[in-house]
Design an enzyme around this catalytic site. Structure first.
Site, PDB file in Angstrom:
ATOM      1  N   GLY A   1       0.796  -1.235   0.000  1.00 42.48           N
ATOM      2  CA  GLY A   1       0.000   0.000   0.000  1.00 42.48           C
ATOM      3  C   GLY A   1       0.819   1.271   0.000  1.00 42.48           C
ATOM      4  N   SER A   2       2.046   1.216  -0.540  1.00 42.26           N
ATOM      5  CA  SER A   2       2.826   2.468  -0.558  1.00 42.26           C
ATOM      6  C   SER A   2       2.209   3.463  -1.540  1.00 42.26           C
ATOM      7  CB  SER A   2       4.302   2.204  -0.877  1.00 42.26           C
ATOM      8  OG  SER A   2       4.469   1.809  -2.209  1.00 42.26           O
ATOM      9  N   ASN A   3       1.613   2.979  -2.611  1.00 38.48           N
ATOM     10  CA  ASN A   3       0.907   3.903  -3.516  1.00 38.48           C
ATOM     11  C   ASN A   3      -0.351   4.444  -2.847  1.00 38.48           C
ATOM     12  OD1 ASN A   3       2.153   4.197  -6.353  1.00 38.48           O
ATOM     13  ND2 ASN A   3       2.404   2.024  -5.882  1.00 38.48           N
TER      14      ASN A   3
ATOM     15  N   ARG B   1      -4.962  -9.004  -8.981  1.00 35.87           N
ATOM     16  CA  ARG B   1      -5.963  -9.944  -9.495  1.00 35.87           C
ATOM     17  C   ARG B   1      -6.196  -9.667 -10.984  1.00 35.87           C
ATOM     18  NH1 ARG B   1      -6.087 -14.067  -7.151  1.00 35.87           N
ATOM     19  NH2 ARG B   1      -8.043 -14.586  -8.173  1.00 35.87           N
ATOM     20  N   ILE B   2      -6.501 -10.727 -11.721  1.00 35.54           N
ATOM     21  CA  ILE B   2      -6.887 -10.554 -13.123  1.00 35.54           C
ATOM     22  C   ILE B   2      -8.370 -10.198 -13.134  1.00 35.54           C
ATOM     23  CG2 ILE B   2      -7.237 -11.781 -15.317  1.00 35.54           C
ATOM     24  CD1 ILE B   2      -4.682 -13.380 -14.635  1.00 35.54           C
TER      25      ILE B   2
ATOM     26  N   ASN C   1      -4.702   1.984 -13.456  1.00 34.61           N
ATOM     27  CA  ASN C   1      -3.782   1.028 -12.829  1.00 34.61           C
ATOM     28  C   ASN C   1      -2.371   1.580 -12.943  1.00 34.61           C
ATOM     29  OD1 ASN C   1      -2.857  -1.465 -11.709  1.00 34.61           O
ATOM     30  ND2 ASN C   1      -2.276  -2.156 -13.767  1.00 34.61           N
TER      31      ASN C   1
ATOM     32  N   HIS D   1       1.630   0.134 -13.243  1.00 33.96           N
ATOM     33  CA  HIS D   1       2.373  -1.100 -13.505  1.00 33.96           C
ATOM     34  C   HIS D   1       3.861  -0.777 -13.516  1.00 33.96           C
ATOM     35  CE1 HIS D   1       2.922  -5.161 -14.914  1.00 33.96           C
ATOM     36  NE2 HIS D   1       3.758  -4.700 -15.828  1.00 33.96           N
TER      37      HIS D   1
ATOM     38  N   THR E   1      -8.444  -1.643 -19.347  1.00 36.19           N
ATOM     39  CA  THR E   1      -9.359  -2.216 -20.335  1.00 36.19           C
ATOM     40  C   THR E   1      -9.249  -3.740 -20.211  1.00 36.19           C
ATOM     41  OG1 THR E   1      -7.662  -2.226 -22.043  1.00 36.19           O
ATOM     42  CG2 THR E   1      -9.052  -0.262 -21.929  1.00 36.19           C
TER      43      THR E   1
HETATM   44  C1  GAR Z   1       3.611  -1.431  -7.366  1.00 33.65           C
HETATM   45  O1  GAR Z   1       4.950  -1.481  -7.745  1.00 33.65           O
HETATM   46  C2  GAR Z   1       2.715  -1.541  -8.575  1.00 33.65           C
HETATM   47  O2  GAR Z   1       3.276  -0.963  -9.726  1.00 33.65           O
HETATM   48  C3  GAR Z   1       2.594  -3.031  -8.730  1.00 33.65           C
HETATM   49  O3  GAR Z   1       2.471  -3.499  -7.414  1.00 33.65           O
HETATM   50  C4  GAR Z   1       3.224  -2.655  -6.548  1.00 33.65           C
HETATM   51  C5  GAR Z   1       2.349  -2.309  -5.368  1.00 33.65           C
HETATM   52  O4  GAR Z   1       3.075  -1.634  -4.386  1.00 33.65           O
HETATM   53  N1  GAR Z   1       1.456  -3.388  -9.541  1.00 33.65           N
HETATM   54  C6  GAR Z   1       1.460  -4.364 -10.438  1.00 33.65           C
HETATM   55  O5  GAR Z   1       2.404  -5.088 -10.634  1.00 33.65           O
HETATM   56  C7  GAR Z   1       0.156  -4.506 -11.214  1.00 33.65           C
HETATM   57  N2  GAR Z   1       0.339  -5.288 -12.384  1.00 33.65           N
HETATM   58  P1  GAR Z   1       2.331  -0.932  -3.173  1.00 33.65           P
HETATM   59  O6  GAR Z   1       1.405  -1.964  -2.566  1.00 33.65           O
HETATM   60  O7  GAR Z   1       3.443  -0.552  -2.234  1.00 33.65           O
HETATM   61  O8  GAR Z   1       1.578   0.253  -3.704  1.00 33.65           O
END
Ligand code: GAR
Length: 221
Positions: free
Chosen positions: A17-19, A96-97, A112, A114, A146
């Site tokens: 959850g850093s984002n 999740r897909i 999203n 990535h 999408t």
């Molecule tokens: C992030 O690096 C994000 O880009 C990636 O998961 C991490 C979540 O970090 N997402 C994917 O790979 C989606 N395909 P967080 O939980 O610290 O935000």
């Protein structure tokens, strides 16, 4: 702005959850004219759930293991997002897909992030794959969601150089710092109505974006 007038975000997480934390901070300081209506995790152990609770947010866990199909799980997500009157869905490390059950109702209203320079390396282990390929650059991409896994139109991309001696872990740390800048920024564009999805393409301020989205540079607003 009064709470009632703010765009309502639903943030979906699976892990650290850093984002999510960047959104909590950006909403708290008014940098993002939005309120986090709800944080949903599919993983009961997600550290991000603690962050959300510390931030005084409403949280819920919808555990995918308790559903017999991806569609049934996605329907539970949609029902919950609707119940909380969510306007925009932010996938922040939601592993999740997704099926059309979730994607359709939020098309153009779901982003999203990535950890790669899409269209390179959709899916998992992006940093290992970039290193194995001998790439000189890595990065992260914010994109509309999408039907295609990690394949919706890119909105904003941050590039960083791969340094000699980089490991996947080191790269992940530096890419993550960039994610924390570009994700709230792209969301600000969507909230402000500057960013829209038109005929499967992303447009910013009325202009179609290039195939890899806007390239992030300091001072971009
Ligand atoms: C992030 O690096 C994000 O880009 C990636 O998961 C991490 C979540 O970090 N997402 C994917 O790979 C989606 N395909 P967080 O939980 O610290 O935000």
């Amino acid at each position: 702005m009064s709470e009632a007038a703010l765009t309502r975000l639903g943030i979906l997480i699976s892990g650290t959850g850093s984002n999510l934390q960047q959104f909590i901070d950006a909403c708290a300081c008014g940098e993002l004219a939005a309120t986090i209506a709800l944080v949903i995790s599919n993983n009961p152990e997600a550290e991000g759930l603690q962050r959300a609770s510390r931030g005084g947010l409403t949280t819920t866990c919808i555990n995918h293991r308790e559903y017999e199909s991806r569609e049934a799980f996605d329907q539970a997500l949609v029902d919950t997002l609707r119940m909380h009157e969510v306007d925009i869905v932010i996938l922040a490390g939601f592993m999740r897909i997704l099926t059309p059950v979730l994607i359709r109702p939020y098309l153009g209203r779901m982003l999203n992030i990535h950890p790669s320079l899409l269209p390179k390396y959709p899916g998992l282990h992006t940093h290992q794959r970039a290193l194995a390929a001998g790439d000189t650059e890595a990065g992260a991409t914010v994109h509309f969601v999408t039907q295609e896994l990690d394949g919706g139109p890119p909105v904003l991309q941050a590039r960083i150089p791969v340094l000699s001696g980089d490991t996947a872990g080191r790269l992940a740390t530096r890419v993550s710092k960039m994610e924390h800048i570009i994700y709230p920024l792209a969301t600000r564009w969507l909230v402000a109505g500057r960013l829209v999805l038109v005929n499967e393409g992303a447009c910013l301020d009325g202009e179609p974006l290039p195939p890899s989205g806007v390239s992030y540079s300091e001072g971009l607003v």
